[in-house]
Design an enzyme around this catalytic site. Sequence first.
Site, PDB file in Angstrom:
ATOM      1  N   GLU A  40       3.146  -9.086  -7.239  1.00 22.52           N
ATOM      2  CA  GLU A  40       2.203  -8.541  -6.065  1.00 22.52           C
ATOM      3  C   GLU A  40       3.098  -8.653  -4.863  1.00 22.52           C
ATOM      4  OE1 GLU A  40      -2.351  -8.511  -5.030  1.00 22.52           O
ATOM      5  OE2 GLU A  40      -1.644 -10.759  -5.511  1.00 22.52           O
ATOM      6  N   ASP A  66       5.312 -11.922   0.221  1.00 20.53           N
ATOM      7  CA  ASP A  66       4.702 -12.064   1.203  1.00 20.53           C
ATOM      8  C   ASP A  66       5.517 -12.303   2.509  1.00 20.53           C
ATOM      9  OD1 ASP A  66       1.549 -11.754   1.962  1.00 20.53           O
ATOM     10  OD2 ASP A  66       2.485 -12.789   3.672  1.00 20.53           O
ATOM     11  N   HIS A 109       0.991  -2.039   4.355  1.00 19.08           N
ATOM     12  CA  HIS A 109       0.459  -0.794   4.550  1.00 19.08           C
ATOM     13  C   HIS A 109       0.894   0.185   5.361  1.00 19.08           C
ATOM     14  CE1 HIS A 109      -2.661  -2.871   2.452  1.00 19.08           C
ATOM     15  NE2 HIS A 109      -3.087  -3.498   3.210  1.00 19.08           N
ATOM     16  N   ASP A 135      -5.000   0.735  -0.679  1.00 24.05           N
ATOM     17  CA  ASP A 135      -5.514   0.997   0.706  1.00 24.05           C
ATOM     18  C   ASP A 135      -4.428   2.009   1.266  1.00 24.05           C
ATOM     19  OD1 ASP A 135      -6.873  -1.090   0.997  1.00 24.05           O
ATOM     20  OD2 ASP A 135      -5.401  -2.732   1.234  1.00 24.05           O
TER      21      ASP A 135
END
Length: 159
Positions: A40, A66, A109, A135
């Site tokens: 992820e 992340d 995004h 998204d």
Amino acid sequence: MSNLKNLAKYHKTNKYDLGYIDVYEKYFEKIKNKKLNILEIGIGEGGSSIKVWSEYFLNSNIAALDIVSTNLKVKNVEFFCGDQSDEKILQSIINKFKYFDIIIDDGSHISKDLIKSFNFLFEHLSEGGLYMIEDLHYSYYPRYGGSRINLKKKDTSLN
């Protein structure tokens, strides 16, 4: 609690409110008990979705990437800090996991970031694997590299 919807509600992930959980359950229910490698991209401050994946995919190895460092400790999850468009960090994840059965991109995004990580990671997706990008509507936002006027603008994640 292995039902994906219940886990998503319990951990308060916005994936439930945005309707992604319904889509994910359709694809993931049949494979949730397999030993999978999952990535992820973009876990957010509280890591709510990574907690969902940890509890749903009990037999799997999960990588979480992340741009912001985290001190989270979650069963069967290894955390990586870096930019999703940085091939060095992506390569270090590949070196560790070799391939992925599921990749979920909920990162920056920004179209150029999504395209770069997709182009790098797709060849490391297992045969029949799933590459999910959340998204995609950000392709219409100029600050994410998109356009509200030119819907066929080149180099957006949607196009």
